[in-house]
Design an enzyme around this catalytic site. Sequence first.
Site, PDB file in Angstrom:
ATOM      1  N   ARG A  60       0.839  -1.196   0.000  1.00 29.97           N
ATOM      2  CA  ARG A  60       0.000   0.000   0.000  1.00 29.97           C
ATOM      3  C   ARG A  60       0.874   1.246   0.000  1.00 29.97           C
ATOM      4  O   ARG A  60       1.452   1.620   1.026  1.00 29.97           O
ATOM      5  CB  ARG A  60      -0.920  -0.011   1.228  1.00 29.97           C
ATOM      6  N   SER A 129     -13.107  -3.362   0.477  1.00 31.80           N
ATOM      7  CA  SER A 129     -13.392  -2.642   1.712  1.00 31.80           C
ATOM      8  C   SER A 129     -14.884  -2.366   1.801  1.00 31.80           C
ATOM      9  O   SER A 129     -15.470  -1.777   0.888  1.00 31.80           O
ATOM     10  CB  SER A 129     -12.631  -1.312   1.743  1.00 31.80           C
ATOM     11  N   LYS A 159      -4.767   5.694   8.576  1.00 32.50           N
ATOM     12  CA  LYS A 159      -5.565   6.464   7.629  1.00 32.50           C
ATOM     13  C   LYS A 159      -6.727   7.095   8.387  1.00 32.50           C
ATOM     14  O   LYS A 159      -7.017   6.715   9.525  1.00 32.50           O
ATOM     15  CB  LYS A 159      -6.085   5.577   6.502  1.00 32.50           C
TER      16      LYS A 159
END
Length: 227
Positions: A60, A129, A159
């Site tokens: 990521r 997600s 995040k």
Amino acid sequence: MDIEDPLGPLDPNFGAQFQRDYRRPPCQLYLVSPLDVTGGFADRLKRALDAGPVAAFQFRVKDIDQHAAAALAEPLQRICADADVAFIVNDSIALAKRLGADGVHLGQDDGDPQEARSELGATAQIGISCYASRHLAMEAGEGGADYVAFGAFYPTTTKVAEHVADPVLLSWWSTVFELPCVAIGGITPSNAAPLVKAGADFLAVSHGVWGGDEAAAVKAFAEVLKR
């Protein structure tokens, strides 16, 4: 993204009725990379994978072009291959295809399972997600996802978490569906046990491993997961 689940709220007492269904495979650890994978991160990844069982690693990174991302990914992908750990690319179907990755993890705005399947093939692992939404998770399953991810379950520094999920969601999902579910968001060895008990098939962890001694953290997670 403000998502209101059209199915309405779950009964908070639902989860109290259930224990983990131990006919499901044991819960496993799913590592998510920090955004900075430069410098000595490859050595840290190898240490983590050597420390205990890890099922998957998600690559990521943000705000770099695909060529630069591929250059960063390739040594990490080799480490995962040597350890028999699935290498999953976050957000980008195109990068996953370029790398020949084991799969891709998509947010709601990054593409859909059918598109990913068409590009990556029948054996790719496709995760979606779903935040705290049963509706989105069922849509993902119907679209051909291989797993759904719920969260954030705890406050996270990785995040901005716009959605807060309750462990009861894991209990509901694992009771009704066979499709694996992933718990994500602020998970550490000290707070992981309720998510495992609730029915998570995987714990997706980033800062909980990379925020300190990665080998010690993986070993600590291994102790939680074998209970």
